[in-house]
Design a protein around this motif. Structure first.
Motif, PDB file in Angstrom:
ATOM      1  N   THR A 145       0.889  -1.292  -0.226  1.00  8.99           N
ATOM      2  CA  THR A 145       0.090   0.032   0.017  1.00  8.99           C
ATOM      3  C   THR A 145       1.076   1.312   0.002  1.00  8.99           C
ATOM      4  OG1 THR A 145      -1.626  -1.228   1.143  1.00  8.99           O
ATOM      5  CG2 THR A 145      -1.638   1.120   1.428  1.00  8.99           C
ATOM      6  N   CYS A 146       1.601   1.308   0.783  1.00  8.88           N
ATOM      7  CA  CYS A 146       2.682   2.506   1.125  1.00  8.88           C
ATOM      8  C   CYS A 146       3.680   2.835  -0.131  1.00  8.88           C
ATOM      9  CB  CYS A 146       3.418   2.256   2.590  1.00  8.88           C
ATOM     10  SG  CYS A 146       3.326   3.713   3.563  1.00  8.88           S
ATOM     11  N   SER A 193       3.747   1.277  -3.075  1.00 12.63           N
ATOM     12  CA  SER A 193       3.165   1.380  -4.356  1.00 12.63           C
ATOM     13  C   SER A 193       2.689   3.141  -4.420  1.00 12.63           C
ATOM     14  CB  SER A 193       2.073   0.550  -4.836  1.00 12.63           C
ATOM     15  OG  SER A 193       0.966   0.661  -3.777  1.00 12.63           O
ATOM     16  N   GLN A 194       2.290   3.708  -3.335  1.00 15.06           N
ATOM     17  CA  GLN A 194       1.578   4.998  -3.193  1.00 15.06           C
ATOM     18  C   GLN A 194       2.908   5.844  -3.616  1.00 15.06           C
ATOM     19  OE1 GLN A 194       2.270   7.548  -0.861  1.00 15.06           O
ATOM     20  NE2 GLN A 194       1.138   9.127  -1.948  1.00 15.06           N
ATOM     21  N   GLN A 195       3.966   5.651  -3.043  1.00 11.90           N
ATOM     22  CA  GLN A 195       5.199   6.505  -3.178  1.00 11.90           C
ATOM     23  C   GLN A 195       5.885   6.180  -4.657  1.00 11.90           C
ATOM     24  OE1 GLN A 195       8.078   5.082  -0.198  1.00 11.90           O
ATOM     25  NE2 GLN A 195       6.676   5.947   1.610  1.00 11.90           N
ATOM     26  N   PHE A 240       4.103   5.387  -7.218  1.00 14.17           N
ATOM     27  CA  PHE A 240       3.247   6.059  -8.068  1.00 14.17           C
ATOM     28  C   PHE A 240       3.240   7.841  -8.385  1.00 14.17           C
ATOM     29  CE2 PHE A 240      -0.817   8.297  -9.192  1.00 14.17           C
ATOM     30  CZ  PHE A 240      -0.726   7.763 -10.640  1.00 14.17           C
ATOM     31  N   ARG A 241       3.550   8.426  -7.204  1.00 16.49           N
ATOM     32  CA  ARG A 241       3.726   9.577  -7.016  1.00 16.49           C
ATOM     33  C   ARG A 241       4.759   9.962  -8.089  1.00 16.49           C
ATOM     34  NH1 ARG A 241       0.381  12.417  -3.348  1.00 16.49           N
ATOM     35  NH2 ARG A 241       1.638  14.313  -3.533  1.00 16.49           N
ATOM     36  N   LEU A 269       5.937   8.285 -10.626  1.00 17.54           N
ATOM     37  CA  LEU A 269       5.645   8.205 -11.763  1.00 17.54           C
ATOM     38  C   LEU A 269       4.653   9.116 -12.362  1.00 17.54           C
ATOM     39  CD1 LEU A 269       4.656   4.339 -12.135  1.00 17.54           C
ATOM     40  CD2 LEU A 269       5.705   5.445 -13.841  1.00 17.54           C
ATOM     41  N   MET A 270       3.635   9.656 -11.679  1.00 19.90           N
ATOM     42  CA  MET A 270       2.944  10.637 -12.035  1.00 19.90           C
ATOM     43  C   MET A 270       3.590  11.871 -12.223  1.00 19.90           C
ATOM     44  SD  MET A 270      -0.791  11.907  -9.909  1.00 19.90           S
ATOM     45  CE  MET A 270       0.038  12.995  -8.859  1.00 19.90           C
ATOM     46  N   ASP A 271       4.467  12.155 -11.246  1.00 18.04           N
ATOM     47  CA  ASP A 271       5.391  13.480 -11.379  1.00 18.04           C
ATOM     48  C   ASP A 271       5.919  13.082 -12.741  1.00 18.04           C
ATOM     49  OD1 ASP A 271       5.388  15.926 -10.349  1.00 18.04           O
ATOM     50  OD2 ASP A 271       7.374  15.205  -9.440  1.00 18.04           O
ATOM     51  N   MET A 315       5.221  11.464 -15.691  1.00 19.35           N
ATOM     52  CA  MET A 315       4.464  11.679 -16.653  1.00 19.35           C
ATOM     53  C   MET A 315       3.942  12.865 -16.924  1.00 19.35           C
ATOM     54  SD  MET A 315       3.496   9.719 -19.104  1.00 19.35           S
ATOM     55  CE  MET A 315       3.386   7.756 -18.876  1.00 19.35           C
ATOM     56  N   ALA A 316       3.800  13.548 -15.648  1.00 20.19           N
ATOM     57  CA  ALA A 316       3.213  15.093 -15.639  1.00 20.19           C
ATOM     58  C   ALA A 316       4.420  16.087 -16.358  1.00 20.19           C
ATOM     59  CB  ALA A 316       2.773  15.539 -14.348  1.00 20.19           C
ATOM     60  N   ARG A 317       5.578  15.643 -15.612  1.00 19.65           N
ATOM     61  CA  ARG A 317       6.518  16.569 -16.293  1.00 19.65           C
ATOM     62  C   ARG A 317       7.765  15.846 -17.151  1.00 19.65           C
ATOM     63  NH1 ARG A 317       9.050  19.539 -11.798  1.00 19.65           N
ATOM     64  NH2 ARG A 317       9.143  17.606 -10.325  1.00 19.65           N
ATOM     65  N   THR A 332       3.504  -1.382  -9.383  1.00 21.53           N
ATOM     66  CA  THR A 332       2.678  -0.412  -9.024  1.00 21.53           C
ATOM     67  C   THR A 332       1.563  -0.478  -9.959  1.00 21.53           C
ATOM     68  OG1 THR A 332       4.535   0.759  -7.923  1.00 21.53           O
ATOM     69  CG2 THR A 332       2.559   2.046  -8.754  1.00 21.53           C
ATOM     70  N   LEU A 333       1.883  -0.951 -11.351  1.00 20.60           N
ATOM     71  CA  LEU A 333       0.675  -0.594 -12.305  1.00 20.60           C
ATOM     72  C   LEU A 333       0.203  -2.064 -12.947  1.00 20.60           C
ATOM     73  CD1 LEU A 333       2.454   2.295 -14.282  1.00 20.60           C
ATOM     74  CD2 LEU A 333       0.661   2.516 -12.497  1.00 20.60           C
TER      75      LEU A 333
END
Lengths: 302, 204, 368
Positions: free
Chosen positions: B18-19, B21-23, B25-26, B28-30, B32-34, B61-62
């Motif tokens: 839980t913990c 994969s959240q770290q 993912f953040r 990964l999100m960052d 993909m966003a930047r 994670t995915l």
């Protein structure tokens, strides 16, 4: 890491959603970021709050939040509106996060109908609650039709509608949810924010995520993305302005709410962004009705 | 799932899924966003032989039973397949067109980007995300990036790309809204190039 | 002051919750209703909550009904919000309703059919007179139903078997290698919708909405001229194949209501004229819902055939608006503050009125 994460006695999973649901939402977020302004379908779940009350925003927040985050939640720009209080309390409970009303201190800001007045910065995520993700829905009821319009970039209907508005009212009469073009490709609803907030979408350093739970769509605007509000050369986009200033903090360039004071038409105008207004007052700014009892209601009663 | 595998030989996944994969993912999100920004994934556990830690972290994670995964031939080993099957439960596919995710560790031998699924006109999100493992994300010849997520421009210096890879990436961008999205990993590091990014190798 | 009510905050919410709990309990002099009383004595409420809540659990449904103070859409919402958090172990084998232990089975298509007409526990022929003996305190005497003279056929032949040797009724197309059915709880609605997606949406759909749609169809708004070929109510075994066993085991049984509506199909160049079907299935005993669902299912086939003209034949209209959890939430979200939007509207209207007044004044001046 905050103690308490994944305690065995926790009745629901951390941040409420199960891990499989989080993964599904996370995958949709990545695709939404890769295709700015495109509405990615996702397997939206029932949430413990009703559809229409922020289920899309809540699912996005639940999929990204961690114990190190600092969470802010606003509705109509204010931290202390009932639904914002309710959602903030939910995440404080299920995700062990610190909460704040301070825009600058938050890592995740969930919002309904406003973008904070204070500029956002890199590393922040603004999560919008979206009732109707489809900007064309008011013009075409069928999803099969609107999806094709996005696929083939056929946005003539939207321009015709704006033109008709000019013909009828002498101006583009759209006031909230004003349509935007993302990186010159996808037409996007900014959610029902007032058009006053549209310019804040453009070239914003934060990640903007939009979640529509009932309609089961996620879309995104990455940082520093061109967001253009539609207009015509002879009828350029313009935002709302007020003749009044904020009666509490004297702000001249914030979005104002009108507060009815009595039955005889007496009213005052105050900042919709309660945190912005409070900060200004704390810094010594004062409006014409500074000290009015409304000012003391911004913070939770002790 | 009838293929048996020896549990004792499957190495560990996330200690706290839980913990962690959240770290991950953040980041990964960052990423993909930047596009082009580098992120550290040293929180992740060791992945089986052939996969770098960052590649394993992305998979954990995915991937799951809802995502089809294409593995390049170098990864079709008992260790890697068993690990992914045990921790993610993802179904493997042989056809790159069927893949929601593809993991590439031997880029020179991998199919062209255009061989993977570029999505549908109405559903361009139904496209393959490639996880491409390289020797380094920082020591190669620089390329200039522009587009959503990038303030004016950024530079990325991926090492170990095959000849004409940037031309493939440019073609991939040119057919936006169609296209695949790319996550690059090396060791503990990660960066991403969504289809929306314009890439110009320096010197071009 | 109105503004204070909106800016209520956490204390107001807490107090509202307390007041709600007090109202739910009602007069404390009256004994609190037990969940098992609801489960046993409001069983049709339970059936509806399980059906539209997509969760077969009578105790949970009874708890939801109690907590919701008898508001069934609220109880359905509670059930849905709970079920969505449950882990999923797998899918059962398709239920064999032909193997149902039947409690009720009627057909309107034939005077008698194999297995016979079995009325079962139905309101159908009750006279709708309030029974004041139920209001009397204490136990209400219940006379048990009489034993049938002949044991009921098992398995009871289905309506399809009646038609089997004449090819008059279109067959069910279910192939062994069919892909797994669409699952609305995992993926969003997609159009055109397959029949699997449509049936799932209808099964979860609001009874009142489907009832009115079915009624509109009967009155000529997209008529399918339905005939009730069969309704059956009873218990069906649920079978599951665990990976580690590789063969089916029975894991429980469900009470189900199944309805088959038939309509005449004119056939075509490649198809002989045949009766076509509309299908309805619910948990428990939800006959009104099952019949409505079957009529709407059949009407929506016209959409696929490009013959849609009435609301009931429009799959986007029907499927997007049938879910009462979605509909109730969105209609009621209008209670949330919208004062930022309203301020924008106020501004616009004031400006338009100002311009109107100016134009009027100018015209008046010109006229003078």
């Amino acid at each position: 890491m905050t103690a308490g994460t994944n305690e065995p006695e926790r009745y629901y999973n951390y941040a409420y959603l199960d891990e499989q649901t989080k993964r599904m939402i996370r995958r949709a977020i990545l695709k939404a970021l890769a295709i700015p302004g495109y509405q990615a379908p996702f397997g939206s779940r029932e949430m413990p709050v009703p559809y229409g009350w922020g289920t899309g925003g809540i699912q996005l927040t639940a999929a990204i939040i961690g114990p190190d985050d600092v969470y802010k939640c606003i509705d109509q720009g204010a931290d202390d509106t009932t639904n914002a209080v309710s959602i903030r309390k939910f995440f404080a409970q299920v995700a062990d996060v610190a909460t704040t009303e301070d825009t600058a201190a938050a890592t995740i800001i969930q919002t309904r109908h406003r973008i904070p007045e204070q500029g956002l910065k890199e590393g922040q995520v603004l999560v919008f609650q979206v009732p109707q993700p489809e900007p064309l829905r008011g013009l075409e009821a069928r999803e099969t039709e609107t999806r094709a319009m996005h696929a083939y970039e056929e946005y003539g209907l939207q321009y015709v509608s704006l033109y008709e508005s000019v013909a009828t009212y002498g101006r583009i009469a759209s006031t909230v949810g004003y349509p935007t073009m993302i990186d010159e490709r996808y037409l996007m609803s900014p959610s029902p924010i007032p058009k006053f907030d549209n310019p804040k979408l453009d070239d914003n350093p934060a990640i903007l995520l939009f979640g529509a739970g009932r309609e089961k769509r996620i879309y995104a605007v990455p940082p520093y993305t061109r967001v253009r509000s539609l207009d015509f050369d002879d009828y350029p986009f313009e935002t709302q302005t007020w003749e009044e200033d904020c009666a509490l903090c004297g702000a001249t360039e914030s979005y104002l709410d009108e507060v009815v004071l009595d039955d005889s038409g007496e009213r005052m105008f105050v900042c919709s962004d309660s945190s912005f207004c409070g900060d200004r007052r704390a810094a010594g700014h004062a409006g014409s009705m500074a000290g009015h009892q409304l000012a003391s209601l911004d913070k939770e009663p002790a | 799932m009838s293929i048996a595998f020896d549990l004792a030989r499957v190495s560990a996944g996330f200690a706290d899924p839980t913990c962690e994969s959240q770290q991950v993912f953040r980041k990964l999100m960052d990423a993909m966003a930047r596009p082009g920004t580098l992120h550290d994934l040293s929180v992740a556990p060791d992945a089986p032989m052939g996969l770098d830690r960052a590649a394993g972290a992305v998979a954990l994670t995915l991937f799951d039973f809802e995502t089809t995964v294409w593995l390049d031939p170098a990864l079709r080993t008992e260790a890697v397949e068993g690990w992914l099957r045990f921790h993610c439960g993802a179904p493997f596919v042989a056809d790159p067109q069927q893949a929601a995710f593809a993991v590439v560790t031997d880029l020179a031998a991998a199919p062209a980007l255009s061989a993977f699924n570029a999505g549908d006109a109405k559903y361009p999100d139904r496209s393959t995300t490639l996880v491409i493992q390289l020797p380094s994300l920082e020591t190669g010849p620089p390329a200039t990036l522009t587009g959503p997520g990038i303030k004016s421009k950024a530079t990325l210096s991926l090492d170990g790309l095959r000849p004409d890879f940037w031309a493939e990436v440019q073609d991939n961008h040119a057919r936006f809204q169609f296209g695949v999205d790319l996550i690059f990993v090396a060791g503990d590091r990660l960066t991403a190039l969504p289809r929306s990014t314009r890439v110009v190798p320096e010197g071009d | 002051m109105a503004y204070v009510a909106v800016k209520g905050g956490e204390r107001a919410i807490t107090n509202a919750h307390r007041w709600l709990a007090e109202d739910r309990r009602g007069d404390p002099a009256v004994p609190e209703i037990e969940v098992d009383q609801i489960r046993e004595q409001l069983s049709l409420s339970i059936d509806r909550v399980m059906s539209e809540g997509s969760c077969y659990d009578r105790d949970l449904a009874a708890l939801a009904v109690k907590q919701a103070r008898g508001d069934l859409p609220e109880a359905i919402f509670l059930t849905r919000a709970y079920r969505t958090t449950l882990p999923r172990f797998g899918a059962s084998l398709p239920l064999e309703t032909g193997q149902m232990a039947v409690r009720r089975r009627v057909s309107a298509a034939f005077k008698d059919i194999p297995g016979g007409q079995v009325l079962g526990p139905t309101f159908d022929y009750t006279h709708r007179l309030l029974d004041f003996t139920l209001a009397a305190n204490g136990e209400t005497p219940v006379e048990g139903a009489l034993e049938a003279e002949e044991p009921q056929a098992y398995p009871m032949a289905t309506i399809a078997s009646v038609f089997a040797h004449e090819d008059l009724l279109e067959p069910d197309h279910r192939t062994e290698d069919a892909p797994p059915p669409f699952d609305l709880t995992r993926e969003p609605m997609a159009f055109p919708a397959g029949r699997d997606q449509r049936l799932q949406a209808l099964a979860r759909g609001d009874e009142g909405f489907l009832l009115s749609l079915a009624y509109s169809s009967q009155r000529g708004w997209g008529s399918t001229h339905p005939l009730c070929a069969e309704i059956r109510l009873g218990e069906v075994a649920v079978e599951f194949v665990p990976d580690e066993l590789g063969f089916a085991i029975e894991i429980g049984e469900l009470s189900l209501t199944e309805c088959q509506m038939i309509s005449t199909g004119a056939g075509g160049v490649d198809a002989a004229p045949q009766f076509t079907r509309g299908y309805g299935l619910t948990f428990g005993h939800c006959e009104r819902k099952a019949m409505s669902m079957a009529i709407v299912d059949r009407a929506l086939r016209d959409a696929a055939a490009g013959e849609a003209s009435a609301p009931v034949q429009d799959e986007e209209f029907v499927l997007y608006h049938s879910d009462n959890v979605e509909a109730s939430g969105f209609v009621q979200h209008l209670k949330l503050p919208h004062y930022v939007d309203f301020q924008a509207d106020l501004q616009l209207i004031r400006r338009l009125r100002h311009e109107y007044a100016e134009r009027q004044a100018a015209m008046k001046e010109a006229a003078e």
